[in-house]
Design an enzyme around this catalytic site. Structure first.
Site, PDB file in Angstrom:
ATOM      1  N   PRO A   1       7.978 -33.547  -4.045  1.00  0.00           N
ATOM      2  CA  PRO A   1       8.571 -34.809  -3.572  1.00  0.00           C
ATOM      3  C   PRO A   1       9.484 -35.445  -4.629  1.00  0.00           C
ATOM      4  CG  PRO A   1       6.176 -34.790  -3.244  1.00  0.00           C
ATOM      5  CD  PRO A   1       6.517 -33.626  -4.123  1.00  0.00           C
TER       6      PRO A   1
ATOM      7  N   GLU B   1      -2.866 -31.481  -8.207  1.00  0.00           N
ATOM      8  CA  GLU B   1      -2.028 -32.631  -8.571  1.00  0.00           C
ATOM      9  C   GLU B   1      -0.640 -32.193  -9.021  1.00  0.00           C
ATOM     10  OE1 GLU B   1      -4.247 -34.697  -6.893  1.00  0.00           O
ATOM     11  OE2 GLU B   1      -5.376 -33.439  -8.251  1.00  0.00           O
TER      12      GLU B   1
ATOM     13  N   ARG C   1      18.448 -18.554   8.394  1.00  0.00           N
ATOM     14  CA  ARG C   1      19.267 -18.566   9.615  1.00  0.00           C
ATOM     15  C   ARG C   1      20.755 -18.669   9.307  1.00  0.00           C
ATOM     16  NH1 ARG C   1      20.089 -22.855  12.504  1.00  0.00           N
ATOM     17  NH2 ARG C   1      19.115 -21.989  14.338  1.00  0.00           N
TER      18      ARG C   1
ATOM     19  N   ASP D   1      28.265 -23.398  16.134  1.00  0.00           N
ATOM     20  CA  ASP D   1      29.688 -23.641  15.885  1.00  0.00           C
ATOM     21  C   ASP D   1      30.142 -24.998  16.393  1.00  0.00           C
ATOM     22  OD1 ASP D   1      30.871 -20.223  16.303  1.00  0.00           O
ATOM     23  OD2 ASP D   1      29.996 -21.290  14.612  1.00  0.00           O
TER      24      ASP D   1
HETATM   25  C1  9WO Z   1      -1.680 -35.099  -4.986  1.00  0.00           C
HETATM   26  C2  9WO Z   1      -2.401 -36.176  -5.395  1.00  0.00           C
HETATM   27  C3  9WO Z   1      -3.751 -36.502  -5.218  1.00  0.00           C
HETATM   28  C4  9WO Z   1      -4.208 -37.687  -5.768  1.00  0.00           C
HETATM   29  C5  9WO Z   1      -3.358 -38.499  -6.505  1.00  0.00           C
HETATM   30  C6  9WO Z   1      -2.013 -38.147  -6.672  1.00  0.00           C
HETATM   31  C7  9WO Z   1      -1.568 -36.994  -6.117  1.00  0.00           C
HETATM   32  N1  9WO Z   1      -0.367 -36.439  -6.146  1.00  0.00           N
HETATM   33  C8  9WO Z   1      -0.448 -35.292  -5.511  1.00  0.00           C
HETATM   34  C9  9WO Z   1       0.686 -34.446  -5.398  1.00  0.00           C
HETATM   35  O1  9WO Z   1       1.821 -34.868  -5.498  1.00  0.00           O
HETATM   36  N2  9WO Z   1       0.413 -33.147  -5.187  1.00  0.00           N
HETATM   37  C10 9WO Z   1       1.488 -32.226  -5.048  1.00  0.00           C
HETATM   38  C11 9WO Z   1       1.171 -31.352  -3.884  1.00  0.00           C
HETATM   39  C12 9WO Z   1       1.683 -31.393  -6.277  1.00  0.00           C
HETATM   40  C13 9WO Z   1       2.846 -30.466  -6.068  1.00  0.00           C
HETATM   41  C14 9WO Z   1       2.733 -29.684  -4.748  1.00  0.00           C
HETATM   42  N3  9WO Z   1       2.360 -30.566  -3.708  1.00  0.00           N
HETATM   43  C15 9WO Z   1       3.275 -31.034  -2.834  1.00  0.00           C
HETATM   44  C16 9WO Z   1       4.576 -30.635  -2.645  1.00  0.00           C
HETATM   45  N4  9WO Z   1       3.041 -32.011  -1.985  1.00  0.00           N
HETATM   46  N5  9WO Z   1       4.144 -32.286  -1.287  1.00  0.00           N
HETATM   47  C17 9WO Z   1       5.090 -31.465  -1.672  1.00  0.00           C
HETATM   48  C18 9WO Z   1       6.427 -31.517  -1.161  1.00  0.00           C
HETATM   49  C19 9WO Z   1       7.353 -30.584  -1.514  1.00  0.00           C
HETATM   50  C20 9WO Z   1       8.642 -30.694  -1.013  1.00  0.00           C
HETATM   51  N6  9WO Z   1       8.971 -31.692  -0.186  1.00  0.00           N
HETATM   52  C21 9WO Z   1       8.075 -32.602   0.180  1.00  0.00           C
HETATM   53  C22 9WO Z   1       6.775 -32.550  -0.295  1.00  0.00           C
END
Ligand code: 9WO
Length: 263
Positions: free
Chosen positions: A89, A116, A154, A169
């Site tokens: 994110p 995490e 794609r 297109d």
């Molecule tokens: C989990 C968590 C739990 C308790 C407190 C804080 C916390 N942060 C996270 C967290 O961000 N976990 C991520 C899970 C770690 C990296 C991979 N994860 C992830 C990727 N979640 N969402 C994505 C993601 C990737 C691309 N686009 C949107 C969301």
């Protein structure tokens, strides 16, 4: 194009991304998808891939070494240079222009975190860019990686059949260099008359120019109404401006001129 997925659940990405257009492209040899599990590169009886975060707090952080070894194995599997992308994110938002950029590469390594997240030193040393698919938190990067594989695959030449390509297109970027796209027009199929309404008559007219014009107009109107951030009226072609303003006038709405990115 070669895709490598570094993940504790690499089969999950391959499953999700292996259906439909992407699965067919893989069968045609347009792409390959290989999973690399850091667990297979972890040392010791326990094959640890995570440990507690320095500074305290809940959860676990993915260890540098198993990820680094998995990445090294993925890189070594092919001599072509690999772009390494971490799904998170915190990344730059994925859009159609980025998908096009990635589709031009010979290979892409998608790194998926769990828990995490990943030790920052691994990211700093090995990752070329971070990509986000939207402002929400998932349980890991795998679903996001599957989205990237789908959006990129794609675009590979030959991935879409003629019908699918033709549909695309008609949604060329609205203007030079903008890299954006228009939202799709509405679609209808049988029956012509239904309890829920009738099909717009123009679609039954057999007038192909008229149908193309209506669809373009609907796409412009919907994009203007739902996602104004995707349209800059100043960069629309004159023809598109006219189509949009005609539709707005018919709907009793103010013309696009003057509005500068207002919601
Ligand atoms: C989990 C968590 C739990 C308790 C407190 C804080 C916390 N942060 C996270 C967290 O961000 N976990 C991520 C899970 C770690 C990296 C991979 N994860 C992830 C990727 N979640 N969402 C994505 C993601 C990737 C691309 N686009 C949107 C969301």
């Amino acid at each position: 194009m070669r895709f490598d997925i570094v993940s504790l659940f690499p089969d999950f990405v391959a499953q999700v991304a292996g259906h439909g257009v992407v699965g067919r492209a893989a069968e045609r040899g347009l792409l390959s998808l290989t999973g690399w599990n850091p667990r297979d590169y972890a040392e010791g009886n326990y094959r640890r891939v995570d440990d507690r975060p320095f500074g305290g707090g809940p959860g676990m952080v993915m260890l540098i070494d198993p990820l680094r070894a998995a990445l090294a194995a993925a890189r070594a599997a092919d001599p072509a240079p690999a772009r390494v992308v971490y799904m998170s994110p915190q990344g730059r938002p994925l859009d159609q222009a980025k998908a096009r950029e990635l589709a031009a590469l010979p290979r892409l390594v998608l790194l998926c975190g769990r828990y995490e997240g990943v030790d920052e030193r691994l990211l700093a040393a090995e990752v070329d860019e971070e990509l986000s698919i939207g402002d929400y938190v998932l349980s890991g990067g795998e679903l996001a990686a599957a989205v990237v594989v789908d959006a990129v695959a794609r675009l590979l030449p030959g991935a879409l059949n003629d019908a699918e390509s033709a549909a695309q297109d008609s949604f060329e970027p609205p203007a030079e260099g903008e890299g954006g796209l228009l939202l799709d027009c509405p679609h209808y199929t049988r029956p012509v008359e239904h309890e829920l309404g009738a099909v717009p008559p123009v679609l039954l007219s057999g007038n192909h120019a008229g149908i193309a014009r209506w669809r373009r107009q609907q796409a412009l109107l919907r994009t203007w109404q739902r996602r104004r951030d995707l349209i800059d009226p100043a960069t629309l072609s004159k023809a598109d401006r006219r189509l949009l303003d005609e539709a707005l006038a018919e709907a009793g709405l103010p013309p696009s001129a003057g509005a500068q990115g207002a919601a």
